[in-house]
Design a protein around this motif. Structure first.
Motif, PDB file in Angstrom:
ATOM      1  N   LEU A 122      25.815   3.928  31.969  1.00  0.00           N
ATOM      2  CA  LEU A 122      25.546   4.232  30.568  1.00  0.00           C
ATOM      3  C   LEU A 122      26.428   5.407  30.166  1.00  0.00           C
ATOM      4  CD1 LEU A 122      23.948   3.650  28.000  1.00  0.00           C
ATOM      5  CD2 LEU A 122      22.221   5.285  28.814  1.00  0.00           C
ATOM      6  N   ARG A 123      27.393   5.152  29.301  1.00  0.00           N
ATOM      7  CA  ARG A 123      28.323   6.185  28.829  1.00  0.00           C
ATOM      8  C   ARG A 123      27.851   6.708  27.479  1.00  0.00           C
ATOM      9  NH1 ARG A 123      31.929   7.072  33.181  1.00  0.00           N
ATOM     10  NH2 ARG A 123      32.534   5.043  34.044  1.00  0.00           N
ATOM     11  N   ARG A 124      27.706   8.001  27.376  1.00  0.00           N
ATOM     12  CA  ARG A 124      27.314   8.626  26.108  1.00  0.00           C
ATOM     13  C   ARG A 124      28.483   9.467  25.601  1.00  0.00           C
ATOM     14  NH1 ARG A 124      21.576   8.482  25.543  1.00  0.00           N
ATOM     15  NH2 ARG A 124      20.499   7.894  27.475  1.00  0.00           N
ATOM     16  N   ARG A 125      28.888   9.224  24.376  1.00  0.00           N
ATOM     17  CA  ARG A 125      29.995   9.949  23.778  1.00  0.00           C
ATOM     18  C   ARG A 125      29.621  10.422  22.378  1.00  0.00           C
ATOM     19  NH1 ARG A 125      31.019   9.998  28.315  1.00  0.00           N
ATOM     20  NH2 ARG A 125      32.863   9.193  29.412  1.00  0.00           N
ATOM     21  N   VAL A 126      30.216  11.526  21.966  1.00  0.00           N
ATOM     22  CA  VAL A 126      29.999  12.083  20.629  1.00  0.00           C
ATOM     23  C   VAL A 126      31.303  11.983  19.849  1.00  0.00           C
ATOM     24  CG1 VAL A 126      29.456  14.158  19.308  1.00  0.00           C
ATOM     25  CG2 VAL A 126      28.166  13.635  21.400  1.00  0.00           C
ATOM     26  N   VAL A 127      31.227  11.459  18.640  1.00  0.00           N
ATOM     27  CA  VAL A 127      32.380  11.358  17.749  1.00  0.00           C
ATOM     28  C   VAL A 127      32.082  12.186  16.501  1.00  0.00           C
ATOM     29  CG1 VAL A 127      33.656   9.816  16.215  1.00  0.00           C
ATOM     30  CG2 VAL A 127      33.174   9.125  18.568  1.00  0.00           C
ATOM     31  N   ARG A 128      32.931  13.147  16.225  1.00  0.00           N
ATOM     32  CA  ARG A 128      32.748  14.017  15.062  1.00  0.00           C
ATOM     33  C   ARG A 128      33.565  13.463  13.896  1.00  0.00           C
ATOM     34  NH1 ARG A 128      29.597  18.139  15.920  1.00  0.00           N
ATOM     35  NH2 ARG A 128      29.156  18.759  18.070  1.00  0.00           N
ATOM     36  N   VAL A 129      32.865  13.132  12.828  1.00  0.00           N
ATOM     37  CA  VAL A 129      33.458  12.422  11.691  1.00  0.00           C
ATOM     38  C   VAL A 129      33.580  13.365  10.499  1.00  0.00           C
ATOM     39  CG1 VAL A 129      33.164  10.497  10.082  1.00  0.00           C
ATOM     40  CG2 VAL A 129      32.499  10.245  12.490  1.00  0.00           C
ATOM     41  N   GLU A 130      34.786  13.462   9.970  1.00  0.00           N
ATOM     42  CA  GLU A 130      35.005  14.268   8.773  1.00  0.00           C
ATOM     43  C   GLU A 130      34.298  13.634   7.582  1.00  0.00           C
ATOM     44  OE1 GLU A 130      39.081  15.218   8.023  1.00  0.00           O
ATOM     45  OE2 GLU A 130      39.544  15.460  10.159  1.00  0.00           O
ATOM     46  N   GLY A 131      33.561  14.442   6.854  1.00  0.00           N
ATOM     47  CA  GLY A 131      32.877  13.948   5.666  1.00  0.00           C
ATOM     48  C   GLY A 131      31.641  13.126   5.943  1.00  0.00           C
ATOM     49  N   LEU A 136      23.486  10.965   8.113  1.00  0.00           N
ATOM     50  CA  LEU A 136      23.987  10.165   9.230  1.00  0.00           C
ATOM     51  C   LEU A 136      24.330  11.020  10.448  1.00  0.00           C
ATOM     52  CD1 LEU A 136      26.306   7.680   7.286  1.00  0.00           C
ATOM     53  CD2 LEU A 136      24.006   7.258   8.161  1.00  0.00           C
ATOM     54  N   ASP A 137      24.129  12.307  10.356  1.00  0.00           N
ATOM     55  CA  ASP A 137      24.399  13.187  11.491  1.00  0.00           C
ATOM     56  C   ASP A 137      23.408  12.863  12.620  1.00  0.00           C
ATOM     57  OD1 ASP A 137      25.811  15.325  12.721  1.00  0.00           O
ATOM     58  OD2 ASP A 137      24.092  16.631  12.357  1.00  0.00           O
ATOM     59  N   GLY A 138      23.935  12.500  13.785  1.00  0.00           N
ATOM     60  CA  GLY A 138      23.085  12.096  14.898  1.00  0.00           C
ATOM     61  C   GLY A 138      22.857  10.594  14.979  1.00  0.00           C
ATOM     62  N   TYR A 139      23.513   9.824  14.129  1.00  0.00           N
ATOM     63  CA  TYR A 139      23.383   8.370  14.111  1.00  0.00           C
ATOM     64  C   TYR A 139      23.930   7.803  15.422  1.00  0.00           C
ATOM     65  CZ  TYR A 139      23.334   3.739  11.836  1.00  0.00           C
ATOM     66  OH  TYR A 139      23.071   2.438  11.486  1.00  0.00           O
ATOM     67  N   ARG A 140      23.123   6.980  16.109  1.00  0.00           N
ATOM     68  CA  ARG A 140      23.503   6.489  17.438  1.00  0.00           C
ATOM     69  C   ARG A 140      23.817   4.994  17.394  1.00  0.00           C
ATOM     70  NH1 ARG A 140      19.488   7.054  21.597  1.00  0.00           N
ATOM     71  NH2 ARG A 140      18.000   6.526  19.958  1.00  0.00           N
ATOM     72  N   ILE A 141      24.999   4.665  17.929  1.00  0.00           N
ATOM     73  CA  ILE A 141      25.496   3.288  17.939  1.00  0.00           C
ATOM     74  C   ILE A 141      25.652   2.825  19.389  1.00  0.00           C
ATOM     75  CG2 ILE A 141      27.364   1.756  17.246  1.00  0.00           C
ATOM     76  CD1 ILE A 141      28.078   3.856  15.088  1.00  0.00           C
ATOM     77  N   GLY A 142      24.970   1.749  19.741  1.00  0.00           N
ATOM     78  CA  GLY A 142      25.127   1.163  21.068  1.00  0.00           C
ATOM     79  C   GLY A 142      26.253   0.144  21.064  1.00  0.00           C
ATOM     80  N   GLN A 143      26.950   0.030  22.188  1.00  0.00           N
ATOM     81  CA  GLN A 143      28.038  -0.942  22.293  1.00  0.00           C
ATOM     82  C   GLN A 143      27.967  -1.682  23.624  1.00  0.00           C
ATOM     83  OE1 GLN A 143      32.019   0.550  22.716  1.00  0.00           O
ATOM     84  NE2 GLN A 143      32.996  -1.383  22.149  1.00  0.00           N
ATOM     85  N   LEU A 144      27.941  -2.994  23.518  1.00  0.00           N
ATOM     86  CA  LEU A 144      28.046  -3.901  24.661  1.00  0.00           C
ATOM     87  C   LEU A 144      29.301  -4.724  24.441  1.00  0.00           C
ATOM     88  CD1 LEU A 144      26.929  -5.434  27.157  1.00  0.00           C
ATOM     89  CD2 LEU A 144      25.507  -6.767  25.577  1.00  0.00           C
ATOM     90  N   GLU A 169      16.258   2.720  21.749  1.00  0.00           N
ATOM     91  CA  GLU A 169      15.834   2.792  20.346  1.00  0.00           C
ATOM     92  C   GLU A 169      16.974   3.303  19.458  1.00  0.00           C
ATOM     93  OE1 GLU A 169      12.231   5.080  20.286  1.00  0.00           O
ATOM     94  OE2 GLU A 169      11.060   3.458  21.166  1.00  0.00           O
ATOM     95  N   LEU A 170      18.067   2.551  19.434  1.00  0.00           N
ATOM     96  CA  LEU A 170      19.289   2.939  18.738  1.00  0.00           C
ATOM     97  C   LEU A 170      19.188   2.677  17.240  1.00  0.00           C
ATOM     98  CD1 LEU A 170      21.602   1.301  21.382  1.00  0.00           C
ATOM     99  CD2 LEU A 170      21.356   3.761  21.036  1.00  0.00           C
ATOM    100  N   ASP A 171      20.103   3.311  16.495  1.00  0.00           N
ATOM    101  CA  ASP A 171      20.188   3.056  15.060  1.00  0.00           C
ATOM    102  C   ASP A 171      20.914   1.757  14.773  1.00  0.00           C
ATOM    103  OD1 ASP A 171      19.034   5.561  13.869  1.00  0.00           O
ATOM    104  OD2 ASP A 171      20.606   6.462  15.092  1.00  0.00           O
ATOM    105  N   LEU A 172      21.928   1.462  15.575  1.00  0.00           N
ATOM    106  CA  LEU A 172      22.757   0.277  15.380  1.00  0.00           C
ATOM    107  C   LEU A 172      23.219  -0.187  16.753  1.00  0.00           C
ATOM    108  CD1 LEU A 172      24.281  -1.308  12.938  1.00  0.00           C
ATOM    109  CD2 LEU A 172      26.266   0.038  13.649  1.00  0.00           C
ATOM    110  N   VAL A 173      23.360  -1.492  16.949  1.00  0.00           N
ATOM    111  CA  VAL A 173      23.884  -1.988  18.212  1.00  0.00           C
ATOM    112  C   VAL A 173      24.995  -2.983  17.911  1.00  0.00           C
ATOM    113  CG1 VAL A 173      22.205  -3.876  18.428  1.00  0.00           C
ATOM    114  CG2 VAL A 173      23.281  -2.922  20.485  1.00  0.00           C
ATOM    115  N   ILE A 357      27.469   5.737  21.259  1.00  0.00           N
ATOM    116  CA  ILE A 357      28.307   6.659  20.498  1.00  0.00           C
ATOM    117  C   ILE A 357      27.431   7.343  19.455  1.00  0.00           C
ATOM    118  CG2 ILE A 357      30.395   6.930  19.135  1.00  0.00           C
ATOM    119  CD1 ILE A 357      30.925   5.695  21.862  1.00  0.00           C
ATOM    120  N   THR A 358      27.403   8.668  19.482  1.00  0.00           N
ATOM    121  CA  THR A 358      26.624   9.435  18.512  1.00  0.00           C
ATOM    122  C   THR A 358      27.560  10.043  17.475  1.00  0.00           C
ATOM    123  OG1 THR A 358      24.942   9.971  20.169  1.00  0.00           O
ATOM    124  CG2 THR A 358      24.996  11.334  18.187  1.00  0.00           C
ATOM    125  N   LEU A 359      27.301   9.753  16.201  1.00  0.00           N
ATOM    126  CA  LEU A 359      28.101  10.314  15.109  1.00  0.00           C
ATOM    127  C   LEU A 359      27.593  11.708  14.763  1.00  0.00           C
ATOM    128  CD1 LEU A 359      28.409   7.244  12.689  1.00  0.00           C
ATOM    129  CD2 LEU A 359      29.819   7.828  14.678  1.00  0.00           C
TER     130      LEU A 359
END
Length: 372
Positions: A122-131, A136-144, A169-173, A357-359
């Motif tokens: 299970l890889r957890r990464r943080v992506v910092r998005v301009e604007g 949506l701060d802390g929005y978590r996206i799962g990827q398979l 219990e992700l926000d989006l998968v 991926i956490t935004l």
């Protein structure tokens, strides 16, 4: 022109030569160390049964204990080959002979077993998005990605990956392509398994090149019937407390079905964008369109890489975006190593993975970044 039988015979000859070369240094050294022919006997008993199953570089019969035993043994031999020189140098420098070689053997066997039996990390990464809106701060996206449901990846295994993501219990998968290996035999199975994905804002998928090694339209229908939203050069808006996130997907690049312009056509002005694109080579185009995050797969991290050195992998032959997190300006790319395999069901130095991926809101950092 060579017949199919001649091509298969030539392939078997090459495969036998390669596996012999991989095993030879380790087997000879182990025979000398143990003063027995046992390592050579293991090689003779393990290799031929699996080699007879091979039909092409990327196709074998259904997985069996023989398959995993052979691939695990070859992986262990390859790791031991890589350890021969450093272990020898350590012994010359004063390390105890037995302990040094014993450690090398245990390490090789452990890595070999993990290559064929290891479950996805299970890889957890943080992506910092301009604007990024505060909502949506802390929005978590799962990827398979790269499920490759087929003879080596049954429906039950895919369902276990789905259960692991659901437990978060992700926000989006998201599912970023190559859902099957080839053919129609596992289309319904993978659709049923992936239909179990659950997230607050839904489950979204895009198509990969292997998904057209069958009737792609049938696969799309099955996925949609089981509750997945398949994005084919289109997007949708997700709202969270008044803030908007645009989720888009492009179709397969290998069959020239991709159309990034269409996928982004409905993007609201100012809305951060998450793009599902199986092929990471679309990242430069995504950058030119100011896409904040692109989620890709396709590479498997090479499936064969130097352990501990992810940049040195077979993926280098197909793309510069081999695995992990990349950044260009305000745009990010995450290349998922995938959960399944193509060809031999083994991964050496490129373990399977599930990603989250956490935004987060940007802190004013600019430039380029890479994170494995």
């Amino acid at each position: 022109m060579l017949s199919r039988a001649s091509l298969r015979g030539r392939f078997h000859l090459i495969a036998a030569a390669l596996t012999t070369l991989v095993q030879l240094p380790a087997v000879l050294w182990l025979c000398w160390l143990t003063r027995t022919p046992l390592p050579a006997l293991v090689a003779v008993l393990v290799s031929p049964p699996y080699l007879r199953q091979l039909q092409s570089p990327w196709q074998t019969t259904a997985a069996s204990p023989t398959t995993y035993l052979a691939l695990g043994w070859w992986s262990a031999c390859l790791v031991f080959d890589l350890l021969l020189v450093p272990t020898g140098l350590a012994v010359q420098a004063g390390a105890p002979f037995g302990a040094a070689w014993g450690l090398a053997g245990v390490l090789a066997l452990g890595v070999g077993a993990d290559a064929v039996l290891g479950r996805p990390r299970l890889r957890r990464r943080v992506v910092r998005v301009e604007g990024l809106p505060p909502e949506l701060d802390g929005y978590r996206i799962g990827q398979l990605s790269d499920v490759h449901c087929g003879p080596h990846v049954p429906e039950e295994r895919v369902a276990s990956w789905v259960a692991r993501l659901n437990a978060l219990e992700l926000d989006l998968v998201t599912v970023t392509g190559d859902l099957i290996t080839h053919g129609s035999s596992h289309v319904e199975a993978v659709a049923r398994a992936l239909g179990g994905l659950r997230a607050r804002d839904g489950a979204f998928a895009c198509m990969g090149n292997h998904d057209y090694f069958t009737d792609g339209e049938h696969l799309v229908r099955q996925l949609r019937c089981n509750g997945l939203t398949v994005l084919r050069n289109e997007g949708t808006v997700i709202e969270r407390n008044g803030a908007r996130l645009y989720v888009a997907g492009v179709d397969d690049t290998w069959t020239s079905r991709d159309d990034l312009e269409r996928a982004l056509a409905a993007r609201p002005e100012g809305a951060p964008t998450v793009l599902l694109a199986h092929d990471p080579d679309l990242f430069p185009k995504a950058c030119s369109r100011a896409v904040e995050l692109t989620l890709s797969g396709h590479t498997h991290g090479g499936q064969l890489a130097v352990p501990g050195v992810p940049r040195l992998s077979l993926a280098r032959f197909i793309t510069v975006w081999t695995a992990g997190l990349y950044r260009r300006g305000r745009s990010w790319l995450y290349v998922n190593r995938g959960a399944g395999t193509t060809g031999p069901p083994a991964r050496l130095g490129a373990p399977p993975e599930l990603a989250v991926i956490t935004l987060r809101r940007a802190l004013g950092v600019t430039g380029r970044h890479r994170q494995p």
